[in-house]
Write a protein that holds these residues in place. Sequence first.
Motif, short mmCIF file in Angstrom:
data_model
loop_
_atom_site.label_atom_id
_atom_site.label_comp_id
_atom_site.label_asym_id
_atom_site.label_seq_id
_atom_site.Cartn_x
_atom_site.Cartn_y
_atom_site.Cartn_z
N SER A 111 0.83 -1.17 0.23
CA SER A 111 -0.01 -0.12 -0.02
C SER A 111 0.94 1.26 -0.11
O SER A 111 0.46 2.19 -0.37
CB SER A 111 -1.05 0.00 1.33
OG SER A 111 -0.24 0.19 2.51
N ARG A 112 2.18 1.15 0.11
CA ARG A 112 2.90 2.13 0.17
C ARG A 112 3.39 2.71 -1.31
O ARG A 112 3.67 1.89 -2.18
CB ARG A 112 4.46 2.36 1.09
CG ARG A 112 4.19 2.10 2.51
CD ARG A 112 5.41 2.02 3.28
NE ARG A 112 5.65 0.77 3.82
CZ ARG A 112 6.68 0.42 4.25
NH1 ARG A 112 7.59 0.86 4.34
NH2 ARG A 112 6.63 -0.89 4.83
N ARG A 113 3.42 4.02 -1.33
CA ARG A 113 3.98 4.55 -2.59
C ARG A 113 5.43 4.46 -2.71
O ARG A 113 6.06 5.06 -1.51
CB ARG A 113 3.28 5.93 -2.95
CG ARG A 113 1.98 5.68 -3.14
CD ARG A 113 1.24 7.28 -3.44
NE ARG A 113 0.75 7.19 -4.43
CZ ARG A 113 0.41 8.39 -5.31
NH1 ARG A 113 0.36 9.39 -5.02
NH2 ARG A 113 -0.15 8.09 -6.35
N ARG A 114 6.11 4.19 -3.82
CA ARG A 114 7.61 4.30 -3.81
C ARG A 114 7.88 5.38 -4.69
O ARG A 114 7.18 5.37 -5.76
CB ARG A 114 8.16 2.86 -4.18
CG ARG A 114 7.74 1.94 -3.10
CD ARG A 114 8.79 0.80 -3.40
NE ARG A 114 8.37 -0.19 -2.18
CZ ARG A 114 8.26 -1.58 -2.35
NH1 ARG A 114 8.82 -2.17 -3.42
NH2 ARG A 114 8.37 -2.34 -1.38
N SER A 115 8.63 6.22 -4.50
CA SER A 115 9.24 7.24 -5.57
C SER A 115 10.18 6.73 -6.21
O SER A 115 11.31 6.34 -5.74
CB SER A 115 9.76 8.55 -4.61
OG SER A 115 9.93 9.55 -5.35
N PRO A 116 9.83 7.15 -7.60
CA PRO A 116 11.13 6.62 -8.60
C PRO A 116 12.23 7.66 -8.39
O PRO A 116 13.15 7.43 -9.32
CB PRO A 116 10.29 6.70 -9.80
CG PRO A 116 9.00 7.76 -9.49
CD PRO A 116 8.60 7.43 -8.26
N LEU A 117 11.99 8.78 -7.75
CA LEU A 117 13.02 9.67 -7.76
C LEU A 117 14.10 9.48 -6.64
O LEU A 117 13.78 9.40 -5.55
CB LEU A 117 12.38 11.15 -7.54
CG LEU A 117 11.39 11.77 -8.73
CD1 LEU A 117 10.70 12.90 -8.12
CD2 LEU A 117 12.02 11.78 -9.99
N SER A 118 15.28 9.62 -7.10
CA SER A 118 16.40 9.58 -6.25
C SER A 118 16.46 11.00 -5.39
O SER A 118 15.98 12.01 -5.66
CB SER A 118 17.59 9.51 -6.84
OG SER A 118 18.14 10.46 -7.51
N VAL A 119 17.22 11.24 -4.38
CA VAL A 119 17.56 12.25 -3.83
C VAL A 119 18.18 13.41 -4.51
O VAL A 119 18.01 14.40 -4.53
CB VAL A 119 18.37 11.95 -2.29
CG1 VAL A 119 18.92 13.28 -1.74
CG2 VAL A 119 17.57 11.14 -1.36
N ASP A 120 19.22 12.74 -5.50
CA ASP A 120 19.68 13.65 -6.15
C ASP A 120 18.71 14.38 -7.33
O ASP A 120 18.87 15.41 -7.60
CB ASP A 120 21.11 12.78 -7.18
CG ASP A 120 22.27 12.53 -6.22
OD1 ASP A 120 22.36 13.24 -5.40
OD2 ASP A 120 22.76 11.77 -6.48
N ASP A 121 17.95 13.43 -7.79
CA ASP A 121 16.62 14.01 -8.75
C ASP A 121 16.01 14.97 -7.78
O ASP A 121 15.70 16.24 -8.42
CB ASP A 121 15.82 12.89 -8.98
CG ASP A 121 16.45 11.89 -10.01
OD1 ASP A 121 17.36 12.24 -10.79
OD2 ASP A 121 15.84 10.80 -10.15
N LEU A 122 15.68 14.92 -6.57
CA LEU A 122 14.99 15.96 -6.09
C LEU A 122 15.77 17.30 -5.74
O LEU A 122 15.03 18.38 -5.78
CB LEU A 122 14.41 15.34 -4.51
CG LEU A 122 13.25 14.18 -4.53
CD1 LEU A 122 13.08 13.61 -3.26
CD2 LEU A 122 12.12 14.78 -5.32
N LEU B 209 7.93 23.06 -15.76
CA LEU B 209 7.18 22.05 -15.78
C LEU B 209 7.32 20.66 -16.08
O LEU B 209 6.90 19.66 -15.39
CB LEU B 209 5.69 22.56 -16.13
CG LEU B 209 5.04 24.08 -15.55
CD1 LEU B 209 3.76 24.11 -16.52
CD2 LEU B 209 4.65 23.60 -14.14
N PRO B 210 8.01 20.59 -17.36
CA PRO B 210 8.57 19.39 -17.64
C PRO B 210 9.45 18.49 -16.66
O PRO B 210 9.28 17.22 -16.40
CB PRO B 210 9.14 19.28 -18.82
CG PRO B 210 8.58 20.48 -19.47
CD PRO B 210 8.36 21.56 -18.31
N LYS B 211 10.33 19.34 -15.82
CA LYS B 211 10.97 18.83 -14.84
C LYS B 211 10.31 18.28 -13.50
O LYS B 211 10.59 17.41 -12.95
CB LYS B 211 12.03 19.65 -14.22
CG LYS B 211 13.10 19.98 -15.17
CD LYS B 211 14.44 19.37 -14.52
CE LYS B 211 15.52 19.83 -15.46
NZ LYS B 211 16.82 19.12 -14.74
N LEU B 212 8.98 19.00 -13.31
CA LEU B 212 8.15 18.60 -12.10
C LEU B 212 7.43 17.36 -12.53
O LEU B 212 6.85 16.68 -11.71
CB LEU B 212 7.33 19.89 -11.81
CG LEU B 212 8.15 20.98 -11.23
CD1 LEU B 212 7.26 22.09 -11.01
CD2 LEU B 212 9.00 20.70 -9.90
#
Length: 75
Positions: free
Chosen positions: A5-16, A72-75
């Motif tokens: 049920s947990r969502r996993r972020s496909p973004l790394s800390v570096d991406d964020l 916006l594409p980056k977000l």
Amino acid sequence: VNPDSRRRSPLSVDDLMDITAEPYRRRILSYLSSIPEDRCSVAELVDALRSKETGDDLSEKRLRQRLHHVHLPKL
């Protein structure tokens, strides 16, 4: 807690960090988190960003282009 049920972020800390390094993107995220609706138009976003003191002289057209093609594409 069910692990499925947990969502996993496909973004790394570096991406964020890369995404939030740009002040306009931080202001976009701040604005979106402050409105009660789930979405807003690009025109509303342009108005919100231009209404704050930014220290730059981006025209409305240029800001709209930068939002559409860069931020916006980056977000």
